[in-house]
Structures are given as C-alpha cells and as structure tokens.
Write a protein that holds these residues in place. Sequence first.
Motif, PDB file in Angstrom:
ATOM      1  N   SER A  14     112.721  12.267  64.049  1.00  0.00           N
ATOM      2  CA  SER A  14     111.632  12.437  62.871  1.00  0.00           C
ATOM      3  C   SER A  14     111.690  10.897  61.876  1.00  0.00           C
ATOM      4  O   SER A  14     110.989  10.358  61.329  1.00  0.00           O
ATOM      5  CB  SER A  14     111.841  13.190  61.974  1.00  0.00           C
ATOM      6  N   GLN A  15     112.756   9.981  62.620  1.00  0.00           N
ATOM      7  CA  GLN A  15     113.113   8.799  61.998  1.00  0.00           C
ATOM      8  C   GLN A  15     112.654   7.486  62.730  1.00  0.00           C
ATOM      9  O   GLN A  15     112.616   6.366  62.106  1.00  0.00           O
ATOM     10  CB  GLN A  15     114.593   8.662  61.779  1.00  0.00           C
ATOM     11  N   ARG A  16     112.361   7.640  64.198  1.00  0.00           N
ATOM     12  CA  ARG A  16     112.361   6.549  64.895  1.00  0.00           C
ATOM     13  C   ARG A  16     111.269   5.287  64.316  1.00  0.00           C
ATOM     14  O   ARG A  16     111.647   4.316  64.442  1.00  0.00           O
ATOM     15  CB  ARG A  16     111.885   6.947  66.336  1.00  0.00           C
ATOM     16  N   THR A  17     110.043   5.837  63.958  1.00  0.00           N
ATOM     17  CA  THR A  17     109.068   5.079  63.395  1.00  0.00           C
ATOM     18  C   THR A  17     109.006   4.391  62.166  1.00  0.00           C
ATOM     19  O   THR A  17     108.426   3.462  61.891  1.00  0.00           O
ATOM     20  CB  THR A  17     107.773   5.532  63.937  1.00  0.00           C
ATOM     21  N   LEU A 142     117.984  20.174  47.620  1.00  0.00           N
ATOM     22  CA  LEU A 142     119.283  20.388  48.356  1.00  0.00           C
ATOM     23  C   LEU A 142     118.981  20.471  49.884  1.00  0.00           C
ATOM     24  O   LEU A 142     119.771  20.079  50.782  1.00  0.00           O
ATOM     25  CB  LEU A 142     119.802  21.673  47.747  1.00  0.00           C
ATOM     26  N   PRO A 143     117.953  20.948  50.360  1.00  0.00           N
ATOM     27  CA  PRO A 143     117.772  21.255  51.994  1.00  0.00           C
ATOM     28  C   PRO A 143     117.381  19.961  52.602  1.00  0.00           C
ATOM     29  O   PRO A 143     117.609  19.783  53.880  1.00  0.00           O
ATOM     30  CB  PRO A 143     116.332  21.902  51.947  1.00  0.00           C
ATOM     31  N   TYR A 144     117.261  18.869  51.911  1.00  0.00           N
ATOM     32  CA  TYR A 144     117.250  17.398  52.444  1.00  0.00           C
ATOM     33  C   TYR A 144     118.432  16.639  52.610  1.00  0.00           C
ATOM     34  O   TYR A 144     118.306  15.719  53.129  1.00  0.00           O
ATOM     35  CB  TYR A 144     116.038  16.704  51.762  1.00  0.00           C
ATOM     36  N   TYR A 145     119.595  16.942  51.816  1.00  0.00           N
ATOM     37  CA  TYR A 145     120.551  16.003  51.407  1.00  0.00           C
ATOM     38  C   TYR A 145     121.910  16.819  51.734  1.00  0.00           C
ATOM     39  O   TYR A 145     122.098  17.789  51.494  1.00  0.00           O
ATOM     40  CB  TYR A 145     120.574  15.272  50.452  1.00  0.00           C
ATOM     41  N   GLY A 146     122.932  16.072  52.203  1.00  0.00           N
ATOM     42  CA  GLY A 146     124.312  16.310  51.996  1.00  0.00           C
ATOM     43  C   GLY A 146     124.948  16.216  50.440  1.00  0.00           C
ATOM     44  O   GLY A 146     124.030  15.645  49.775  1.00  0.00           O
ATOM     45  N   ARG A 241     116.994   5.929  45.340  1.00  0.00           N
ATOM     46  CA  ARG A 241     116.806   5.864  46.747  1.00  0.00           C
ATOM     47  C   ARG A 241     115.444   6.502  46.897  1.00  0.00           C
ATOM     48  O   ARG A 241     114.909   7.446  46.037  1.00  0.00           O
ATOM     49  CB  ARG A 241     117.824   6.797  47.510  1.00  0.00           C
ATOM     50  N   TYR A 242     114.837   6.225  48.040  1.00  0.00           N
ATOM     51  CA  TYR A 242     113.508   6.682  48.358  1.00  0.00           C
ATOM     52  C   TYR A 242     113.650   7.161  49.627  1.00  0.00           C
ATOM     53  O   TYR A 242     113.696   6.274  50.571  1.00  0.00           O
ATOM     54  CB  TYR A 242     112.357   5.919  47.830  1.00  0.00           C
ATOM     55  N   ASP A 243     113.382   8.451  49.896  1.00  0.00           N
ATOM     56  CA  ASP A 243     113.112   8.699  51.305  1.00  0.00           C
ATOM     57  C   ASP A 243     111.913   8.964  51.982  1.00  0.00           C
ATOM     58  O   ASP A 243     110.994   9.522  51.638  1.00  0.00           O
ATOM     59  CB  ASP A 243     113.768  10.396  51.405  1.00  0.00           C
ATOM     60  N   ILE A 244     111.648   7.810  52.634  1.00  0.00           N
ATOM     61  CA  ILE A 244     110.231   7.536  53.332  1.00  0.00           C
ATOM     62  C   ILE A 244     110.185   8.661  54.365  1.00  0.00           C
ATOM     63  O   ILE A 244     108.698   8.585  54.942  1.00  0.00           O
ATOM     64  CB  ILE A 244     110.115   6.233  53.782  1.00  0.00           C
ATOM     65  N   GLY A 245     110.847   9.548  54.802  1.00  0.00           N
ATOM     66  CA  GLY A 245     110.610  10.458  55.781  1.00  0.00           C
ATOM     67  C   GLY A 245     109.988  11.784  55.367  1.00  0.00           C
ATOM     68  O   GLY A 245     109.644  12.596  56.164  1.00  0.00           O
ATOM     69  N   VAL A 246     110.052  12.082  53.928  1.00  0.00           N
ATOM     70  CA  VAL A 246     109.335  13.315  53.767  1.00  0.00           C
ATOM     71  C   VAL A 246     107.986  13.024  53.222  1.00  0.00           C
ATOM     72  O   VAL A 246     107.526  11.928  53.438  1.00  0.00           O
ATOM     73  CB  VAL A 246     110.183  13.717  52.281  1.00  0.00           C
ATOM     74  N   LYS A 247     107.263  14.159  52.866  1.00  0.00           N
ATOM     75  CA  LYS A 247     105.798  14.067  52.523  1.00  0.00           C
ATOM     76  C   LYS A 247     105.467  13.072  51.351  1.00  0.00           C
ATOM     77  O   LYS A 247     106.262  13.196  50.648  1.00  0.00           O
ATOM     78  CB  LYS A 247     105.307  15.471  52.216  1.00  0.00           C
ATOM     79  N   TYR A 248     104.695  12.085  51.829  1.00  0.00           N
ATOM     80  CA  TYR A 248     104.204  11.135  50.568  1.00  0.00           C
ATOM     81  C   TYR A 248     105.327  10.259  50.273  1.00  0.00           C
ATOM     82  O   TYR A 248     105.676   9.645  49.234  1.00  0.00           O
ATOM     83  CB  TYR A 248     103.920  11.891  49.321  1.00  0.00           C
ATOM     84  N   GLY A 249     106.451  10.236  51.216  1.00  0.00           N
ATOM     85  CA  GLY A 249     107.768   9.472  50.774  1.00  0.00           C
ATOM     86  C   GLY A 249     107.362   7.801  50.762  1.00  0.00           C
ATOM     87  O   GLY A 249     107.794   7.203  50.213  1.00  0.00           O
ATOM     88  N   LEU A 250     106.877   7.617  51.871  1.00  0.00           N
ATOM     89  CA  LEU A 250     106.292   6.122  51.994  1.00  0.00           C
ATOM     90  C   LEU A 250     105.444   5.786  50.729  1.00  0.00           C
ATOM     91  O   LEU A 250     105.618   4.664  50.106  1.00  0.00           O
ATOM     92  CB  LEU A 250     105.380   5.666  53.303  1.00  0.00           C
ATOM     93  N   LEU A 251     104.624   6.657  50.263  1.00  0.00           N
ATOM     94  CA  LEU A 251     103.610   6.269  49.207  1.00  0.00           C
ATOM     95  C   LEU A 251     104.455   6.070  48.012  1.00  0.00           C
ATOM     96  O   LEU A 251     104.274   5.224  47.086  1.00  0.00           O
ATOM     97  CB  LEU A 251     102.650   7.249  49.051  1.00  0.00           C
ATOM     98  N   THR A 252     105.427   7.140  47.794  1.00  0.00           N
ATOM     99  CA  THR A 252     106.439   7.123  46.716  1.00  0.00           C
ATOM    100  C   THR A 252     107.181   5.789  46.576  1.00  0.00           C
ATOM    101  O   THR A 252     107.432   5.206  45.680  1.00  0.00           O
ATOM    102  CB  THR A 252     107.376   8.281  46.533  1.00  0.00           C
ATOM    103  N   ALA A 253     107.940   5.449  47.642  1.00  0.00           N
ATOM    104  CA  ALA A 253     108.671   4.321  47.827  1.00  0.00           C
ATOM    105  C   ALA A 253     107.710   2.858  47.679  1.00  0.00           C
ATOM    106  O   ALA A 253     108.238   2.155  47.050  1.00  0.00           O
ATOM    107  CB  ALA A 253     109.090   4.177  49.035  1.00  0.00           C
ATOM    108  N   GLN A 254     106.566   2.968  47.958  1.00  0.00           N
ATOM    109  CA  GLN A 254     105.744   1.973  47.655  1.00  0.00           C
ATOM    110  C   GLN A 254     105.291   1.791  46.216  1.00  0.00           C
ATOM    111  O   GLN A 254     105.223   0.371  45.826  1.00  0.00           O
ATOM    112  CB  GLN A 254     104.587   1.900  48.557  1.00  0.00           C
TER     113      GLN A 254
END
Length: 281
Positions: A14-17, A142-146, A241-254
């Motif tokens: 889920s991370q490669r691209t 919590l389901p997304y992180y250690g 931090r902004y996780d660009i792998g979650v839904k709307y993550g790229l938008l939020t980071a931008q």
Amino acid sequence: MEIKQAIITAAGKSQRTLPLQTLVDRDGAAKTALQMLIEEIQSAGIDEICVVVAPGDEAAYRSAAGSQGGRLHFVEQPEPLGYGHAVACARDFAGARPFLLLVGDHLYVHAGAKRAAQQLVEIAAQEHCAVSAVQATHESKLPYYGAVGGRLVPNRPGLYEVLQVLEKPTPTEAEQKLIVPGLRAGHYLCFFGMHVLTAAVMGLLDEEIAAARGGPVHLTPALNRLAGRERVLACELRARRYDIGVKYGLLTAQLALALEGEDRDEVLTGLVELLARRELK
C-alpha cells in the motif's frame, strides 16, 4: 552518538507508489514526496540514505528523487513480509552504526526553524540513546499506529522514557497498558513514522524474523524488546506528521504544507470560495 545515515522504507504493497506522488512544498515548488523526505533527512546533516523498495521499483525511485537519485543506496525487500523485515533488509547498509529511520508514506510539517528530523537527531545525540518521535493521537486512530507507554523525563517537557510499545493496540489495551502522564483523556503517544535507532535493533529484528518462520515481522515487538535492554526515549517534536497513505491523506498533507507556506493567503482565499459555492447550492 553520531547519526550519519538514514533508511527510508517504501516496499509495502500500500506504500510503493506514495513516495512517487507530486505535491507542492511550502515554498511553492512541485516535488515528489520522496524528494521532501530526502530534504527532511538532509536537514539533520545526513547524506547517506538507503531506500528499501520492492523488486523492480529502483528505477522509479531514482527518477522520483530527481538530482539526488544518483546518491541514494537501494535495497530490495524480496517479499512483503512487514515493516520490521523491510528495516532488517538494510542491515548491511546500517552496519554497527545508529541510524535515522523514516517511513515512505509520511510527510512532516515543522514549526519553528528546525525540521522534524533535525530535532530528533539532535535529541538522540544529546541523550546518547534510541529515540522515537511520537504524536499525541486520539484513540480512534490507534488502528493505524504503534504506540508507547512511559513516564516523563524530569525537567524535559515532551520527552518520555519508554516502558512499553504495542503495535496498533485496541483502546482497551491502550487504556490498560499505555498510560502516559499529562495526556488528554482518550489520547495516546503514537509513532510519528520517524526514529533514531541503535544497531542493536537489527539483531532483535533478525531474532523476530527467525521466530516468524516466513510470516510477517513488525518493528514494534523489536522496539519493545529494545526498551527492555537499553534506554529508549520517545519525544514530541515541534512538528506534525501526515500519513499520506490513509483516505484523503495526500489532500490533508498538501493543505498542511500550503497553509504553512508563502502562498497561505492565496490558498485560504481559494478554500473560502469553495466553501461559499457549496453554501449557495
């Protein structure tokens, strides 16, 4: 402790691209997420960078790195066997030295003059131990992180001695095992996607790989064991931090990058216009 090398993991399915995606940075320049991560690392005085990729992805990553592509080291993770396994693939690059570790699907927006990586590396050098960056995070995430539990270091706001580390705990587990003084109710110290680790973690990962017998290997159990053997700290940085792998993550980071940049007023005006149009419908 001198930290002169860094590892970026980018081999997950889920991370490669994601590191190849283009965004606009705070200065208004279009860059790939990978280029932003490289700049983040270089701000800490580190030029030796290894990227862990899936088989066949090296050429795309060299291209996405732009002018820095020729200076990167690449290691392939032959099979998608987890984050911990990906880190262990770079054991020869790391050798017996401490290293900065970043995930390829997070971006960072800092407050003040120092970037997140520079802040973290300076703390690790001062404290002479492994340090994980953390961020107070609502239990719904919590389901997304250690996450870590620990106690405050005296007279050092935002710095914690790590006592326990759990991988994606449930809210009940977190409430029982990851108590941290001073946090708001329902919030826990979750990983930031950035660590400074000692060479000892590679040996622990090799043991985790042997025990997994071909199954997935997480980094979190090795970090939990590391905290039982040597001093490990967690630190809240002046950054988000902004996780660009979650839904709307790229938008939020931008949006976060844009609102901290030189074109902030222009971006805000555009957002207000969009919201006004919605109200008129």
